[in-house]
Motif scaffolding. Sequence first.
Motif, PDB file in Angstrom:
ATOM      1  N   THR A  16     -31.272  -2.351  45.525  1.00 28.35           N
ATOM      2  CA  THR A  16     -30.388  -2.084  46.664  1.00 28.35           C
ATOM      3  C   THR A  16     -28.940  -1.984  46.210  1.00 28.35           C
ATOM      4  O   THR A  16     -28.192  -1.096  46.650  1.00 28.35           O
ATOM      5  N   LEU A  17     -28.525  -2.865  45.328  1.00 29.26           N
ATOM      6  CA  LEU A  17     -27.156  -2.817  44.807  1.00 29.26           C
ATOM      7  C   LEU A  17     -26.897  -1.543  44.005  1.00 29.26           C
ATOM      8  O   LEU A  17     -25.837  -0.928  44.131  1.00 29.26           O
ATOM      9  N   VAL A  18     -27.859  -1.139  43.196  1.00 34.76           N
ATOM     10  CA  VAL A  18     -27.695   0.076  42.391  1.00 34.76           C
ATOM     11  C   VAL A  18     -27.569   1.295  43.296  1.00 34.76           C
ATOM     12  O   VAL A  18     -26.692   2.138  43.096  1.00 34.76           O
ATOM     13  N   VAL A  19     -28.416   1.402  44.305  1.00 34.63           N
ATOM     14  CA  VAL A  19     -28.357   2.546  45.229  1.00 34.63           C
ATOM     15  C   VAL A  19     -27.039   2.537  45.996  1.00 34.63           C
ATOM     16  O   VAL A  19     -26.391   3.577  46.159  1.00 34.63           O
ATOM     17  N   GLY A  20     -26.598   1.379  46.447  1.00 33.28           N
ATOM     18  CA  GLY A  20     -25.331   1.284  47.168  1.00 33.28           C
ATOM     19  C   GLY A  20     -24.143   1.659  46.307  1.00 33.28           C
ATOM     20  O   GLY A  20     -23.246   2.383  46.744  1.00 33.28           O
ATOM     21  N   CYS A  21     -24.116   1.182  45.084  1.00 30.76           N
ATOM     22  CA  CYS A  21     -23.013   1.522  44.167  1.00 30.76           C
ATOM     23  C   CYS A  21     -23.022   3.005  43.820  1.00 30.76           C
ATOM     24  O   CYS A  21     -21.961   3.633  43.716  1.00 30.76           O
ATOM     25  N   ALA A  22     -24.194   3.580  43.646  1.00 31.02           N
ATOM     26  CA  ALA A  22     -24.282   5.011  43.342  1.00 31.02           C
ATOM     27  C   ALA A  22     -23.775   5.841  44.517  1.00 31.02           C
ATOM     28  O   ALA A  22     -23.050   6.826  44.326  1.00 31.02           O
TER      29      ALA A  22
END
Length: 105
Positions: A16-22
């Motif tokens: 979730t963090l990776v998708v949000g940061c991307a």
Amino acid sequence: MAGAVLSVGVLAVSATLVVGCAAAGGVSVAATRLAGVADAAALAAADAVSGAIPGAPCERAHDLAAIAGSVLAACTVEGMVVTVTVTTRMGPFPIAARARAGPPL
């Protein structure tokens, strides 16, 4: 069993963090690009106001924004100063940029 549940939870939070940061990074890049489009559109319109290029100022700004895949949302001419606002979308996010151009003070 508890370790497996914890591992799945950590993996889900990380994803979730990776998708949000991307997504945030993509919007940031698009906003920076759009600021450049707004600058170029304002400069083209200011050139038209000064007579350096033929045509109506806001039409020049509209044409340049369209070439860049953006929409000219607003264009105002006050004397020799032109202010433009261009918009676009990055997925579900609307993005806008504003720029002014004219003779040096």
